[in-house]
Design an enzyme around this catalytic site. Sequence first.
Site, PDB file in Angstrom:
ATOM      1  N   LYS A 194       0.864  -1.184   0.000  1.00 13.45           N
ATOM      2  CA  LYS A 194       0.000   0.000   0.000  1.00 13.45           C
ATOM      3  C   LYS A 194       0.893   1.224   0.000  1.00 13.45           C
ATOM      4  O   LYS A 194       2.053   1.149   0.425  1.00 13.45           O
ATOM      5  CB  LYS A 194      -0.881   0.023   1.248  1.00 13.45           C
ATOM      6  CG  LYS A 194      -2.113   0.899   1.100  1.00 13.45           C
ATOM      7  CD  LYS A 194      -3.227   0.129   0.428  1.00 13.45           C
ATOM      8  CE  LYS A 194      -4.470   0.969   0.279  1.00 13.45           C
ATOM      9  NZ  LYS A 194      -5.600   0.128  -0.148  1.00 13.45           N
TER      10      LYS A 194
HETATM   11  P1  NAD Z   1     -12.889   7.731  -2.955  1.00 20.25           P
HETATM   12  O1  NAD Z   1     -11.872   8.772  -2.764  1.00 20.25           O
HETATM   13  O2  NAD Z   1     -13.414   7.470  -4.322  1.00 20.25           O
HETATM   14  O3  NAD Z   1     -14.146   8.010  -1.999  1.00 20.25           O
HETATM   15  C1  NAD Z   1     -14.025   8.240  -0.635  1.00 20.25           C
HETATM   16  C2  NAD Z   1     -15.379   8.721  -0.138  1.00 20.25           C
HETATM   17  O4  NAD Z   1     -15.325   8.900   1.281  1.00 20.25           O
HETATM   18  C3  NAD Z   1     -15.798  10.073  -0.722  1.00 20.25           C
HETATM   19  O5  NAD Z   1     -17.200  10.060  -0.935  1.00 20.25           O
HETATM   20  C4  NAD Z   1     -15.440  11.031   0.417  1.00 20.25           C
HETATM   21  O6  NAD Z   1     -16.186  12.239   0.365  1.00 20.25           O
HETATM   22  C5  NAD Z   1     -15.824  10.193   1.599  1.00 20.25           C
HETATM   23  N1  NAD Z   1     -15.241  10.670   2.841  1.00 20.25           N
HETATM   24  C6  NAD Z   1     -13.992  11.137   3.061  1.00 20.25           C
HETATM   25  N2  NAD Z   1     -13.876  11.535   4.343  1.00 20.25           N
HETATM   26  C7  NAD Z   1     -15.068  11.287   4.928  1.00 20.25           C
HETATM   27  C8  NAD Z   1     -15.571  11.480   6.233  1.00 20.25           C
HETATM   28  N3  NAD Z   1     -14.810  11.996   7.188  1.00 20.25           N
HETATM   29  N4  NAD Z   1     -16.859  11.129   6.485  1.00 20.25           N
HETATM   30  C9  NAD Z   1     -17.614  10.576   5.505  1.00 20.25           C
HETATM   31  N5  NAD Z   1     -17.206  10.389   4.259  1.00 20.25           N
HETATM   32  C10 NAD Z   1     -15.938  10.736   3.977  1.00 20.25           C
HETATM   33  O7  NAD Z   1     -12.259   6.392  -2.326  1.00 20.25           O
HETATM   34  P2  NAD Z   1     -12.682   4.890  -2.607  1.00 20.25           P
HETATM   35  O8  NAD Z   1     -11.754   4.347  -3.609  1.00 20.25           O
HETATM   36  O9  NAD Z   1     -14.145   4.816  -2.799  1.00 20.25           O
HETATM   37  O10 NAD Z   1     -12.273   4.210  -1.212  1.00 20.25           O
HETATM   38  C11 NAD Z   1     -13.177   4.161  -0.106  1.00 20.25           C
HETATM   39  C12 NAD Z   1     -12.720   3.067   0.851  1.00 20.25           C
HETATM   40  O11 NAD Z   1     -12.716   1.807   0.167  1.00 20.25           O
HETATM   41  C13 NAD Z   1     -11.317   3.230   1.418  1.00 20.25           C
HETATM   42  O12 NAD Z   1     -11.290   2.724   2.734  1.00 20.25           O
HETATM   43  C14 NAD Z   1     -10.481   2.355   0.508  1.00 20.25           C
HETATM   44  O13 NAD Z   1      -9.281   1.919   1.112  1.00 20.25           O
HETATM   45  C15 NAD Z   1     -11.433   1.215   0.289  1.00 20.25           C
HETATM   46  N6  NAD Z   1     -11.165   0.413  -0.915  1.00 20.25           N
HETATM   47  C16 NAD Z   1     -11.118   0.981  -2.137  1.00 20.25           C
HETATM   48  C17 NAD Z   1     -10.895   0.168  -3.248  1.00 20.25           C
HETATM   49  C18 NAD Z   1     -10.910   0.735  -4.651  1.00 20.25           C
HETATM   50  O14 NAD Z   1     -10.841  -0.077  -5.589  1.00 20.25           O
HETATM   51  N7  NAD Z   1     -11.020   2.022  -4.860  1.00 20.25           N
HETATM   52  C19 NAD Z   1     -10.683  -1.202  -3.099  1.00 20.25           C
HETATM   53  C20 NAD Z   1     -10.748  -1.746  -1.816  1.00 20.25           C
HETATM   54  C21 NAD Z   1     -10.996  -0.921  -0.730  1.00 20.25           C
END
Ligand code: NAD
Length: 414
Positions: free
Chosen positions: A106
């Site tokens: 990561k």
């Molecule tokens: P992203 O940046 O696309 O979205 C993040 C979202 O969280 C946004 O809507 C943002 O406004 C919101 N957010 C940020 N701070 C916040 C807060 N304090 N309160 C509420 N909402 C808040 O990111 P993503 O890729 O959707 O990732 C989200 C989660 O999923 C993370 O934990 C990431 O590690 C995990 N994840 C992502 C992937 C992927 O393929 N993108 C894969 C596995 C896990």
Amino acid sequence: MAEKLNNYENTNRLFDKAADVIGIDEDIRKILKTPFREVKVEVPVRLDSGDIEVFLGYRVQHNGSRGPMKGGLRFHPEVDFDEVRSLASLMTWKTALVNIPFGGAKGGITCDPWQMSQRELEMLTRRFTTRMGFAWGLHRDIPAPDVNTNAQVMAWIMDQYSQRYGYTPGIVTGKPLELGGSPGREAATGKGVSIATREAARDAGIDLRGARVAIQGFGNVGSYTGKFLSEMGATIIAVSDASGGLYANAGLPIKELFDHTYEHRTIEGFGQGEALSNEDLITIDCDILIPAALGGVITQDNARQIEAKMVVEAANSPITTIGDAILNERGIVVVPDIFANAGGVTVSYFEWVQNIQAMTWDEDHVNTELEKIMVRTYNEVTAIMKQRHVPMRTAAFMIAIQRVADTEKMRGGF
Ligand code: NAD
């Protein structure tokens, strides 16, 4: 009991719990808990103001015994070694659990991308790639998108890396389709979360048709999860993002909200639904709660107030260890992150395979293979749950740890 563990200690606590059940010996435990390599770089960028800002970038390669290390890159003010280390180890367990030939890594940059222009973000990404690229490689370490990074960021990485090492689309996944991205990758994590939710809801006796769902975080993962669950018949009663939340007792119009958010990158300004705080979303009266934003949002302070029957961890580490213990004690089903959100890395694996072979799969093929892996993994996890009388998280860790421990032992060298 106070909750003073840092992120990595929290993850290792989960590791130990499962390692105890399967009886992993102390030597292998030490190896599996120690990251293989950690790199920190300075990333100087000339801002639009003319000033130079020096950002810090991190990459932790946790374990590569089962294959090249794989994991996302996060752009966020709270990125530090502790967070990245914890997320890297989760990637080791996640890739082992779904049984794809990758290890775990990561990375991230401590920055606030919302305060930066596109040009500044591009310079940040390119300079980070130049400084970190020596530690990556098609068969060593392959980054991907995570919080606040997207297909455009992956395209810059691919371009910058290829300038030095020759055309290498497979050095990152989550790229735009035109540059070797996989059909279905953008939606894959949310699709995987919806499959995990469907499988676990059935066994928990929750009918998805009409089930009331609340989703925290409406970025890549949260928005696609909402879209797919709503197509499966669920009613999404609440969603939130960093700007705040929206609630509608009869259900939010998810398709319109998805389109609005896709265009504006925030739910703000949607103009429908009642306002709701992020704190209230967590404890709202619903059947299924899906944290899909950042880590550590369900803790000893709010776990007793959660009304959902099931919590699906779309985000990584959204529940602290004590929060998790409270939910278990209350009989709330927790679908753990290393299974629930594994759809992203699974389709990243398909993307890497396509890049190496210089071939393209069609979207139906990607989705069929994703469905197979998620369902097969769910069945393996629930079989262990029943045999060993452990929660789903412990069962998932047990499978993953055993696989990595086996390959470490076979490869030896210590
Ligand atoms: P992203 O940046 O696309 O979205 C993040 C979202 O969280 C946004 O809507 C943002 O406004 C919101 N957010 C940020 N701070 C916040 C807060 N304090 N309160 C509420 N909402 C808040 O990111 P993503 O890729 O959707 O990732 C989200 C989660 O999923 C993370 O934990 C990431 O590690 C995990 N994840 C992502 C992937 C992927 O393929 N993108 C894969 C596995 C896990």
